[in-house]
Scaffold this active site. Structure first.
Site, PDB file in Angstrom:
ATOM      1  N   PRO A 131       0.795  -1.643  -0.332  1.00 48.79           N
ATOM      2  CA  PRO A 131      -0.154  -0.137  -0.339  1.00 48.79           C
ATOM      3  C   PRO A 131       0.927   1.144   0.260  1.00 48.79           C
ATOM      4  O   PRO A 131       0.741   2.088   0.802  1.00 48.79           O
ATOM      5  CB  PRO A 131      -0.754  -0.150   1.571  1.00 48.79           C
ATOM      6  CG  PRO A 131       0.419  -0.659   1.679  1.00 48.79           C
ATOM      7  CD  PRO A 131       0.879  -1.867   1.213  1.00 48.79           C
ATOM      8  N   CYS A 132       1.436   2.070  -1.301  1.00 54.21           N
ATOM      9  CA  CYS A 132       2.231   2.892  -1.042  1.00 54.21           C
ATOM     10  C   CYS A 132       1.159   4.197  -1.449  1.00 54.21           C
ATOM     11  O   CYS A 132       1.670   5.047  -0.705  1.00 54.21           O
ATOM     12  CB  CYS A 132       3.153   2.533  -2.411  1.00 54.21           C
ATOM     13  SG  CYS A 132       2.801   2.263  -4.231  1.00 54.21           S
ATOM     14  N   HIS A 133       0.292   3.839  -1.673  1.00 55.37           N
ATOM     15  CA  HIS A 133      -0.571   4.670  -1.714  1.00 55.37           C
ATOM     16  C   HIS A 133      -1.323   5.181  -0.484  1.00 55.37           C
ATOM     17  O   HIS A 133      -1.571   6.454   0.036  1.00 55.37           O
ATOM     18  CB  HIS A 133      -2.451   4.050  -2.488  1.00 55.37           C
ATOM     19  CG  HIS A 133      -3.334   3.517  -1.629  1.00 55.37           C
ATOM     20  ND1 HIS A 133      -2.374   1.883  -2.192  1.00 55.37           N
ATOM     21  CD2 HIS A 133      -3.652   3.169  -0.711  1.00 55.37           C
ATOM     22  CE1 HIS A 133      -3.272   1.515  -1.556  1.00 55.37           C
ATOM     23  NE2 HIS A 133      -4.254   1.440  -0.224  1.00 55.37           N
TER      24      HIS A 133
END
Length: 173
Positions: free
Chosen positions: A137-139
């Site tokens: 989850p880099c978002h």
């Protein structure tokens, strides 16, 4: 290597897996540095030999992505395999620990991996090189001031993912 395409609310997702079936990348259309398919061949700068279109190894990923986009899944349970420098691997492991519905900052990720404040740009580079969008989850990483900073998949997609997870009301840009 295997690959398939999966429909999603963000557009078609390109998934690749190694010979053992571990997910090695998840890309969105137009992604900065993402893999693409041209004439049935996966393109990523690597030699495309030995890559086969086969949805078989991706059934669990497809089911979990569908559940995630339906807001029925908060944590992916998939075998992931990505290759990067030791530093990138530490940053990616830190991303994996950011829970659904939460956000963190580049500085907080730097602190988690034992990097100095001066290394925040390097952390940003490692996050930007994440080959497994959505499932890693880099978002969920935002600017220290709460701003929605870069996302390899595009800021519009970042807004959609954070809104889905309940950490954004959908009106911020």
């Amino acid at each position: 290597m295997y690959w398939t395409s999966v429909d999603s609310p963000l557009g078609p997702l390109l998934l690749t897996a190694d010979p053992d079936g571990a997910l090695t990348s998840l890309s969105v259309p137009g992604q900065k540095g993402g893999r693409t398919v041209q004439d049935g061949v996966v393109r990523d700068g690597a030699v495309p030999e030995g890559r086969r279109h086969d949805p078989g190894p991706f059934r669990a990923a497809e089911e979990q992505l569908a559940a995630y986009f339906a807001a029925d899944l908060k944590e992916f349970r998939l075998e992931l395999r990505s290759e990067g420098t030791a530093f990138r691997e530490r940053v990616w492991a830190a991303l994996d620990s950011v829970p659904y519905g939460a956000t963190t900052t580049y500085g907080e990720i730097a602190a988690r991996v034992g990097a100095s404040r001066m290394a925040v740009r390097a952390v940003g580079g490692a996050i930007g090189a994440n080959p497994l969008l959505i499932v890693r989850p880099c978002h969920r990483v935002i600017g220290a001031d709460g701003s929605l900073t870069g996302y390899a998949g595009g800021l519009e997609r970042k807004v959609r993912l954070l809104t889905l997870e309940g950490s954004l009301d959908g009106t911020a840009h």
